[in-house]
Design a protein around this motif. Structure first.
Motif, short mmCIF file in Angstrom:
data_model
loop_
_atom_site.label_atom_id
_atom_site.label_comp_id
_atom_site.label_asym_id
_atom_site.label_seq_id
_atom_site.Cartn_x
_atom_site.Cartn_y
_atom_site.Cartn_z
N GLN A 91 0.81 -1.21 0.00
CA GLN A 91 0.00 0.00 0.00
C GLN A 91 0.85 1.27 0.00
OE1 GLN A 91 -2.45 -0.98 3.56
NE2 GLN A 91 -4.19 -0.66 2.21
N THR A 92 2.10 1.14 0.41
CA THR A 92 2.98 2.31 0.48
C THR A 92 4.23 2.03 -0.34
OG1 THR A 92 2.16 2.86 2.68
CG2 THR A 92 4.24 3.87 2.01
N PHE A 93 4.58 3.00 -1.18
CA PHE A 93 5.72 2.84 -2.08
C PHE A 93 6.71 3.98 -1.92
CE2 PHE A 93 2.20 0.63 -4.02
CZ PHE A 93 2.77 -0.56 -4.47
N LEU A 94 7.98 3.64 -2.03
CA LEU A 94 9.05 4.62 -2.11
C LEU A 94 9.70 4.41 -3.48
CD1 LEU A 94 10.95 6.76 -0.90
CD2 LEU A 94 12.29 4.90 0.07
N ILE A 95 9.53 5.37 -4.37
CA ILE A 95 9.99 5.23 -5.74
C ILE A 95 11.30 5.99 -5.92
CG2 ILE A 95 9.42 5.45 -8.17
CD1 ILE A 95 7.51 3.63 -6.60
N ASP A 143 -7.84 5.22 -1.71
CA ASP A 143 -7.69 6.10 -0.55
C ASP A 143 -6.59 5.62 0.40
OD1 ASP A 143 -9.74 7.70 -1.46
OD2 ASP A 143 -11.28 6.71 -0.26
N GLU A 144 -6.25 4.33 0.34
CA GLU A 144 -5.27 3.79 1.29
C GLU A 144 -3.88 3.65 0.69
OE1 GLU A 144 -6.07 3.64 4.32
OE2 GLU A 144 -8.20 3.98 3.98
N ILE A 145 -3.70 4.12 -0.55
CA ILE A 145 -2.38 4.07 -1.17
C ILE A 145 -1.58 5.30 -0.73
CG2 ILE A 145 -1.11 4.11 -3.35
CD1 ILE A 145 -2.63 1.50 -2.70
N CYS A 146 -0.31 5.06 -0.39
CA CYS A 146 0.59 6.14 0.00
C CYS A 146 1.79 6.12 -0.94
CB CYS A 146 1.05 5.94 1.45
SG CYS A 146 2.10 7.26 2.08
N LEU A 147 1.99 7.23 -1.63
CA LEU A 147 3.08 7.32 -2.61
C LEU A 147 4.14 8.29 -2.13
CD1 LEU A 147 4.27 6.72 -5.42
CD2 LEU A 147 2.90 8.63 -6.29
N ILE A 148 5.34 7.77 -1.93
CA ILE A 148 6.50 8.58 -1.54
C ILE A 148 7.47 8.58 -2.72
CG2 ILE A 148 8.33 8.92 0.14
CD1 ILE A 148 5.56 8.90 1.41
N VAL A 149 7.86 9.75 -3.17
CA VAL A 149 8.84 9.82 -4.25
C VAL A 149 10.20 10.19 -3.67
CG1 VAL A 149 7.10 10.39 -5.98
CG2 VAL A 149 8.31 12.23 -4.82
N GLY A 168 -1.71 13.51 -4.75
CA GLY A 168 -1.43 12.09 -4.86
C GLY A 168 -0.01 11.73 -4.47
N VAL A 169 0.87 12.72 -4.42
CA VAL A 169 2.20 12.52 -3.84
C VAL A 169 2.08 12.83 -2.36
CG1 VAL A 169 4.57 13.36 -3.75
CG2 VAL A 169 3.46 13.05 -5.97
N ASP A 170 2.25 11.81 -1.53
CA ASP A 170 2.01 11.97 -0.09
C ASP A 170 3.24 12.43 0.67
OD1 ASP A 170 -0.82 10.85 0.19
OD2 ASP A 170 0.19 9.24 -0.91
#
Length: 266
Positions: A91-95, A143-149, A168-170
């Protein structure tokens, strides 16, 4: 029944600092052991760790029901790869290596179902929907997706304000080691010009209301980053912890003096 609550995303929204650890051994057993140490989040590293889809899926599964939220870092932000990881339950990504607003916008779309994005509708085959046992998954997953760039270059810093303004970038994670290398300070993430660049980046990220993340394996530096305003931070890796413990045990038994093993970039 809706999609599982993203506790990490909720904590960031509430302003609660989140402490983490890098997990790069590529082992579900190691991830499970790490989860017992009480860290708020564990970074499953697919960029520099020896991980593939089955290994990452196994580690995500091993962290279900623990206090440690899994954050997955794929080797790159490809939509097809994110699609598979999403269905595995991430659900949470670090790209890593995000340098433009165009990249960030594409990532936002990659992790969301239409019409907000391009994620394929197939989670019924995976852990994300509890194998199709979560009837409201499709309508609540976004709603539960967390995107970290992850910004780790001068080009990324130049585009930071535009990236941070994207809905959308959290959060934005500064990669100090790669940033240092790009600035001409290879292997010196604590060099004063790098530290000042991070301080400036944190201030700019905060103005956009986004979470600020970073990692280090040096505790003194960790306290400095926290004082700068880090909202989530990793303070070590499973690899370094294992090396330090094993090397230290041998030195202690033999009565040898030694310096702490130093790790590379993350």
């Amino acid at each position: 029944m809706p999609a599982p609550k993203n506790t990490f995303k909720a904590a960031l929204r509430e302003g609660r600092f989140q402490l983490g650890l890098w997990v790069a051994l590529g082992s579900a057993y190691a991830a499970e052991i790490a989860s017992g140490s009480g860290y708020d989040w564990l970074l499953l590293d697919g960029e520099h760790g020896p991980n593939d889809m089955p290994l990452l899926g196994a580690q995500i599964g091993a962290l279900r029901g623990t206090v440690s939220h899994p954050i997955v870092r794929p080797p790159m932000g490809e939509a097809w790869l994110l699609k598979q990881l999403l269905d595995q339950g991430a659900q949470t990504f670090l790209i890593p290596m995000v340098e433009t607003a165009e990249q960030a916008r594409a990532l936002v779309r990659a992790v969301r179902y239409p019409p907000a994005g391009i994620r394929g509708v197939g989670a019924g085959l995976g852990r994300a929907s509890d194998f199709n046992r979560t009837p409201e998954y499709l309508t609540t997953a976004n709603d539960e997706i967390c995107l970290i760039v992850q910004i780790e270059s001068r080009a990324g810093l130049a585009a930071l304000d535009e990236i941070a303004a994207i809905e959308g970038v959290d959060g934005i994670f500064i990669g100090p080691s790669d940033l240092a290398a790009d600035m001409g300070y290879l292997g010196q993430p604590a060099a004063p010009p790098v530290t000042e660049a991070i301080r400036d980046a944190f201030a700019r990220i905060h103005k956009h209301g986004k979470a600020r993340g970073i990692m280090t394996v040096v505790l003194e530096q960790a306290h400095e980053y926290r004082a700068m305003g880090a909202d989530f931070m990793a303070i070590g890796t499973d690899v370094n912890c294992l090396v330090k413990a094993m090397d230290g045990l041998r030195r202690d038994f033999l009565g040898l003096a030694g310096t702490q093993t130093k790790g590379g970039g993350y």
